[in-house]
Design a protein around this motif. Structure first.
Motif, PDB file in Angstrom:
ATOM      1  N   SER A 144       0.816  -1.218   0.000  1.00 14.61           N
ATOM      2  CA  SER A 144       0.000   0.000   0.000  1.00 14.61           C
ATOM      3  C   SER A 144       0.844   1.261   0.000  1.00 14.61           C
ATOM      4  O   SER A 144       0.372   2.327  -0.401  1.00 14.61           O
ATOM      5  CB  SER A 144      -0.943   0.003   1.207  1.00 14.61           C
ATOM      6  N   LEU A 145       2.102   1.155   0.450  1.00 10.05           N
ATOM      7  CA  LEU A 145       2.971   2.327   0.551  1.00 10.05           C
ATOM      8  C   LEU A 145       3.922   2.493  -0.625  1.00 10.05           C
ATOM      9  O   LEU A 145       4.487   3.577  -0.820  1.00 10.05           O
ATOM     10  CB  LEU A 145       3.794   2.263   1.848  1.00 10.05           C
ATOM     11  N   MET A 146       4.123   1.438  -1.399  1.00  5.94           N
ATOM     12  CA  MET A 146       5.168   1.425  -2.414  1.00  5.94           C
ATOM     13  C   MET A 146       5.039   2.576  -3.403  1.00  5.94           C
ATOM     14  O   MET A 146       6.037   3.207  -3.775  1.00  5.94           O
ATOM     15  CB  MET A 146       5.140   0.093  -3.170  1.00  5.94           C
ATOM     16  N   ASP A 147       3.820   2.871  -3.829  1.00  6.76           N
ATOM     17  CA  ASP A 147       3.619   3.915  -4.835  1.00  6.76           C
ATOM     18  C   ASP A 147       3.292   5.270  -4.224  1.00  6.76           C
ATOM     19  O   ASP A 147       3.067   6.236  -4.949  1.00  6.76           O
ATOM     20  CB  ASP A 147       2.504   3.503  -5.807  1.00  6.76           C
ATOM     21  N   ARG A 148       3.268   5.353  -2.879  1.00  9.27           N
ATOM     22  CA  ARG A 148       3.041   6.640  -2.225  1.00  9.27           C
ATOM     23  C   ARG A 148       4.301   7.138  -1.528  1.00  9.27           C
ATOM     24  O   ARG A 148       4.707   8.280  -1.697  1.00  9.27           O
ATOM     25  CB  ARG A 148       1.888   6.514  -1.229  1.00  9.27           C
ATOM     26  N   GLN A 149       4.918   6.286  -0.727  1.00  9.83           N
ATOM     27  CA  GLN A 149       6.138   6.675  -0.013  1.00  9.83           C
ATOM     28  C   GLN A 149       7.384   6.510  -0.867  1.00  9.83           C
ATOM     29  O   GLN A 149       8.384   7.181  -0.643  1.00  9.83           O
ATOM     30  CB  GLN A 149       6.269   5.842   1.271  1.00  9.83           C
ATOM     31  N   GLY A 150       7.341   5.596  -1.815  1.00  9.89           N
ATOM     32  CA  GLY A 150       8.483   5.394  -2.688  1.00  9.89           C
ATOM     33  C   GLY A 150       9.385   4.265  -2.247  1.00  9.89           C
ATOM     34  O   GLY A 150       9.379   3.830  -1.096  1.00  9.89           O
ATOM     35  N   ARG A 151      10.196   3.774  -3.202  1.00 15.33           N
ATOM     36  CA  ARG A 151      11.058   2.621  -2.948  1.00 15.33           C
ATOM     37  C   ARG A 151      12.205   2.964  -1.996  1.00 15.33           C
ATOM     38  O   ARG A 151      12.513   2.221  -1.063  1.00 15.33           O
ATOM     39  CB  ARG A 151      11.658   2.112  -4.257  1.00 15.33           C
ATOM     40  N   LYS A 152      12.852   4.102  -2.246  1.00 15.22           N
ATOM     41  CA  LYS A 152      14.047   4.457  -1.481  1.00 15.22           C
ATOM     42  C   LYS A 152      13.733   4.654  -0.006  1.00 15.22           C
ATOM     43  O   LYS A 152      14.458   4.148   0.865  1.00 15.22           O
ATOM     44  CB  LYS A 152      14.674   5.727  -2.064  1.00 15.22           C
TER      45      LYS A 152
END
Length: 547
Positions: free
Chosen positions: A401-409
């Motif tokens: 759920s966070l991958m595309d909001r908080q980002g990978r790095k």
């Protein structure tokens, strides 16, 4: 209506193209077809040795699905043709995608691909419960060396498969490679299920290993290449959940062993079912539009785009592919090109992330989790496995759920920082006398927090990030090299881990793992770029402007 473009400088000093308005398909008929890049396979992220009972898997999948929906909604709200660059970093640039309702569908084909992820997990976990029984049947109950070969041959085969999967996918396409991959998986399952000698068992395990090595490469990048940009991270991280489902299935399949010692043969044979379904499913799945475009198969690429995203997005996606291919007439890179000054920095990042993932101690924590829980009064192995598995599934669902909001790095840095703190807690719980009355409880807390932290980033992100940062002409071999690093380091750590523990003690080893995690945070901060919200073509243009 003409597409307008302006350039901003990224944090690496690179010129990053940013589109304001995308043209309709009729306005981009004039396009260069000279490109023959090789878009290859994103390697699958693994559970890194997790062989625990993920009893809350269903709830985890529900959370992951909700996470995908949330990502889609939040992404759609953020789209604007007037988006401006704010600071110039890659993460500041929001791609512009069609706001029309899509008539295409991606999820069924992601589900078919995830059969490969299930097989990955199943073959990793199936030998755990079956080893004792197959050793008696094959006459190696007293020979721990041959038992070790039965276990580790799978890893050797996976190393071979990981180095060949990318090249096969470039030559034959993604879906055809899935079908070819089913051959060693089916034959391996048959040989292990019918083995009357340890030699046959080892050959079967080797073939199954080659199959899961190829799967570890082609499952995630196929998902990456067919997924819409706005939910690519969420769908990519679901691959980790399905690997854990495979491990859970292997554990559940072993339950009848206590009453039927011959059941181990059925356990190995079961693996042929999803292998057959994978081959059949891929016969009806669309090929990667990116691979088709690079092969000059434009009508087929357009048809695949209509199937996956709907006819409304044909113009947009074809425009992205055309932009990535303009001026690119270079041949596929050779192995030595990976070590050239042009590519070595980004290739070394891929290899380093997998190396940090393995050296961070995930296998050690899982291996000792049962003993740790017993020290805290939790005598049930099933309960211990369930707690570790639930932590892993919960963390992976949150990451989706966070991958595309908080980002990978940011997820990577948070993950390794949490792992470092957890490892430090585990080490101190074994050595500080002042903590002795609470050592059992602290050890359990440290273990659960470590697995949770791992599943938030260090587990799913590396395999998702690598094909995003690799240029198309090196993607196949660069992913293969990174995956080779993963499998080789996994094998070496498994071979020498117990010897190191016996020599230095588990507390010192945990402290060393904490140090590795801290180094990983520093390395990621200085070398990893953010890729959220960017299409694969946009990332390639940003990081490799001359490619």
């Amino acid at each position: 209506m003409q597409a307008s473009t302006h350039l901003v400088k990224g944090n690496l000093g690179l010129e990053i193209p940013k589109r304001r308005v995308l043209p309709r398909f009729s306005e981009v008929r004039q396009r260069s077809l000279t490109s023959n890049h090789n878009l290859c396979i994103r390697s699958g992220s693994t559970c890194s040795g997790l062989s625990s009972g993920d009893v809350s898997m269903g709830a985890g999948l529900v959370r992951a699905t909700n996470g995908i929906k949330t990502a889609v909604r939040s992404s759609a709200k953020s789209r604007s043709a007037k988006a401006q660059a704010s600071g110039g970093d890659i993460e500041d640039l929001t791609p512009i995608n069609s706001q029309e309702k899509s008539s295409g569908t991606v999820l069924p084909f992601v589900g078919v691909a995830c059969l490969g992820a299930i097989l990955f997990g199943y073959h990793l976990g199936v030998v755990n419960g079956a080893l004792e029984y197959l050793a008696k049947d094959l006459g190696i109950a007293e020979n721990t060396v041959l038992q070790g070969w039965v276990v580790s041959t799978l890893l050797a085969g996976a190393t071979v498969g990981s180095f060949t999967g990318g090249a096969l996918a470039d030559k034959f396409g993604r879906t055809r490679t899935f079908q070819l991959d089913a051959i060693p998986l089916i034959i391996g399952a048959f040989l292990t299920a019918t083995a009357q000698s340890v030699q046959t068992m080892i050959i079967g395990r080797l073939l199954a290993g080659i199959g899961i090595g190829i799967s570890s490469a082609i499952v995630p990048l196929y998902i990456s290449e067919i997924s819409p940009t706005e939910i690519r991270g969420a769908l990519g991280s679901i691959n980790q959940l399905f690997i854990c489902i495979g491990i859970l299935a292997a554990l559940v399949a072993g339950l009848p062993l206590a009453g039927n010692p011959q059941w181990w043969r059925a356990m190995f044979g079961i693996a042929s079912v999803p292998s057959i379904l994978l081959a059949l499913g891929m016969a009806f799945s669309p090929e990667s539009p990116r691979w088709l475009y690079q092969q000059g198969k434009i009508p087929e690429a357009e048809k695949a785009i209509r199937t996956l995203y709907g006819k409304e997005r044909v113009a947009e996606v074809m425009h992205e592919l055309q932009n990535a291919g303009q001026g690119s007439i270079e041949q596929e890179a050779g192995w030595f090109d990976l070590f050239s000054s042009r590519y070595w920095k980004v290739v070394s990042v891929g290899a380093a992330l997998f190396l940090f993932q393995q050296l961070a101690g995930i296998n050690a924590v899982v291996y000792y989790s049962t003993a740790v829980f017993r020290s805290a009064g939790i005598a049930s192995d099933v309960a211990a496995s369930a707690l570790v598995g639930a932590s892993n599934v919960f963390g992976t669902a949150i990451a989706s759920s966070l991958m595309d909001r908080q980002g990978r790095k940011s997820l990577l840095m948070t993950s390794f920082a949490g792992m470092a703190a957890s490892m430090l807690l585990l080490s101190l719980s074994f050595t500080w006398k002042v903590l002795a009355p609470y050592s059992g409880t602290l050890a359990v807390v440290g273990t659960v927090l470590y697995v949770l932290s791992f599943s938030l980033g260090a587990g799913p992100v590396p395999a998702l990030l690598l094909p995003e940062i690799f240029a198309s002409r090196i993607r196949a071999k660069a992913v293969a090299l990174s995956l080779g690093t993963h499998w080789i380091s996994n094998f070496v750590i498994g071979l020498y881990f117990l010897s190191v523990v016996n020599k230095f003690g588990i507390s010192s080893v945990y402290l060393g793992f904490a140090g590795v995690c801290a180094l990983a945070v520093l390395y990621i901060a200085g070398n990893v770029v953010e890729t959220k919200g960017r299409s694969l073509e946009e990332i390639e243009l940003a990081l490799n402007p001359t490619t």
